[in-house]
Design an enzyme around this catalytic site. Structure first.
Site, short mmCIF file in Angstrom:
data_model
loop_
_atom_site.label_atom_id
_atom_site.label_comp_id
_atom_site.label_asym_id
_atom_site.label_seq_id
_atom_site.Cartn_x
_atom_site.Cartn_y
_atom_site.Cartn_z
CB VAL A 43 21.78 -16.55 19.25
CG1 VAL A 43 20.81 -17.65 18.86
CG2 VAL A 43 21.95 -16.48 20.76
CG ASP A 44 20.54 -14.14 15.17
OD1 ASP A 44 20.00 -14.85 16.05
OD2 ASP A 44 20.18 -12.97 14.94
CG HIS A 85 17.36 -13.79 21.53
ND1 HIS A 85 17.84 -15.07 21.61
CD2 HIS A 85 16.14 -13.89 20.95
CE1 HIS A 85 16.95 -15.91 21.11
NE2 HIS A 85 15.91 -15.21 20.69
CB CYS A 86 20.55 -10.69 17.77
SG CYS A 86 18.79 -10.41 17.99
CB ILE A 87 25.57 -10.28 18.06
CG1 ILE A 87 24.81 -8.99 17.71
CG2 ILE A 87 26.92 -10.31 17.33
CD1 ILE A 87 24.41 -8.83 16.27
#
Ligand SMILES: NC(=O)c1ccc[n+]([C@@H]2O[C@H](COP(=O)([O-])OP(=O)(O)OC[C@H]3O[C@@H](n4cnc5c(N)ncnc54)[C@H](O)[C@@H]3O)[C@@H](O)[C@H]2O)c1
Length: 426
Positions: A281-282, A277-279
């Site tokens: 997306v952010d 959910h992070c790398i």
């Protein structure tokens, strides 16, 4: 302004004026471990989530995330320090509310703050006077000040004259046995000094080290920098891998060699792409934010593109290992979660890998001991008869010995089964 650790600033125990009741909005990979860490620090936690089945599962003592055991959850429920609910009005009992809901991308791969906005609307009418509201969800700079606070102000109760606000982006790394909520330093940036003092005091009660920054935008931007740093370095090594491979150079030996330099180098390893959910997306929150400000984050966009092309590269390498005479190659993907030790398949690059293999006419199956169902399909056994296997994620509990013993060709994208017959590394 230089960053100060909490040890350097004087913090009155302002939270002591209100009961140590914490409401956490979102009981997922971030919210539930935070709940357990807060309970360890003496807080009573109300876990609010709008997903009824998840709330029922949690209240039944079954943890939906790997970092919280059923035993830990059951103990917290039975001693009265934790309970999950779908009832947003419960936040009225809390002196601190943290928002830990997903901040994904929409169909255009732009920030989608729908869940965050609905969570804020859900809590706003129930926030008590003198409550600290903290955003832990990852988003672009300005989210707290321009979206969360105006929404609370629009919907809050007239009696809630004073609400404090801070941003403390979550840095949890699911499945990490070393770094957790307690020992990972926490960034805290608030909208004013009173809010900052309350937020520092709250996080100091949970974390070993708290880092004070001048305002929420610095905290929000720092979180994007941390994850964009990962994205671009992974992209660099993914591109470097392709350059080395085309010249017959073992990239892993190159990475090890470069790592012997004691300063100025940090090793990253190639893989099927980036997931979770992070790398993936952010950094797109960053590129979007840049465009809103009339700039372009071209370097980050290139990195995103390189990582997106990786599944295709991996698929072509694997298909290149199959005998040309086989018209419908049988390909087994090993490990579809985006990283080892978790069952999380959000944004997993295995999806693009499977799609590309299928588009090339392959018969594709998958195996992952931590994922029971993936995109509506079930896993096969590890010894499924295949022409080539792609080790995408080396999940614990995967019996790779069965494959190597049978002489199956494996493209190892994790560099974890080196030196065995039939195994090629990326
Ligand atoms: N997973 C990570 O490794 C990680 C690490 C650091 C930061 N973050 C950030 O933390 C935030 C949460 O991520 P996560 O991985 O915990 O997500 P998650 O999907 O695991 O959990 C989020 C929970 O929020 C609930 N939810 C969604 N909308 C809601 C609403 N309107 N009201 C109440 N509950 C709602 C969902 O049902 C779910 O249970 C995101 O912004 C993410 O970028 C995640």
């Amino acid at each position: 302004m230089a960053l100060k650790s909490l040890r350097e600033v004087s913090i009155p125990s302002v939270i002591a004026e209100r009961p140590k009741v914490l409401a956490i909005i979102g009981q997922g990979y971030v919210g539930l471990p935070l709940a357990m860490a807060a309970i360890d620090a003496g807080w009573i936690v109300i876990g609010v989530d709008n997903f009824v089945a998840k709330v029922d599962q949690i209240n039944g003592g079954s943890s939906p995330v790997e970092d919280v055991s059923d035993k830990q959850l059951q103990a917290a429920i039975s001693n009265g320090s934790y309970r999950a609910t779908t009832d947003f009005s419960e936040v009225a009992k809390a002196s601190v509310i943290t928002i830990c809901v997903p901040t994904p991308l929409d169909d255009k791969r732009e920030p989608d703050l729908t869940l965050l906005q609905s969570a804020v609307k859900g809590i706003a009418p129930h926030i008590s006077n003198e409550t600290l509201v903290v955003s832990e969800s990852t988003s672009y700079p300005g989210t707290l000040r321009e979206i969360i606070i105006p929404t609370v102000n629009e919907f809050k109760h007239a009696d809630s004259k004073k609400v404090y606000y801070a941003c403390a982006p979550e840095r949890v790394n699911p499945g990490d046995k070393l770094w957790n909520q307690k020992n990972t330093p926490r960034l805290v940036g608030a909208i004013d000094q009173e809010s900052q003092i309350k937020a520092l005091s709250f996080y100091k009660s949970i974390c070993d080290a708290v880092v004070s920054v001048s305002n929420p935008e610095v905290a929000e931007a720092a979180k994007l920098l941390e994850n964009t740093f990962r994205l671009v370095n992974i992209a660099l090594i993914n591109e470097f891998t392709q350059l080395c491979s085309s010249s017959g150079i073992n990239v892993h030996e190159v990475i090890n060699a470069a790592t012997s330099k004691p300063y100025g180098f940090m090793p990253f390893t190639p893989g099927v792409g980036v997931g979770g959910h992070c790398i993936p997306v952010d950094p797109l929150y960053l590129t979007w934010w840049a465009r809103q400000n009339g700039s372009e984050a071209t370097f980050v966009e290139s990195a995103d593109l390189i990582n997106h092309e990786m599944p295709k590269y991996v698929a072509e390498r694997a298909l290149g290992m199959v005998d040309d005479r086989i018209t419908t190659p049988r390909v087994l993907i090993l490990g579809v979660a985006y990283k080892p030790g978790v069952g999380d398949v959000r944004e997993t690059p295995a999806t693009a890998l499977r799609n590309y293999l299928k588009a090339q006419g392959a018969d594709v199956a998958w195996h992952d001991p931590m994922v029971p169902v993936w995109e509506g399909t079930k896993p096969v056994d590890v010894d499924w008869d295949c022409d080539v296997a792609i080790l995408a994620t080396n999940q614990p509990g995967m019996d790779l010995g069965k494959l190597t013993a049978n002489g199956v060709q494996i493209l190892d994208c994790t560099n974890s089964i080196i030196g065995q017959a039939g195994v090629s590394s990326l």
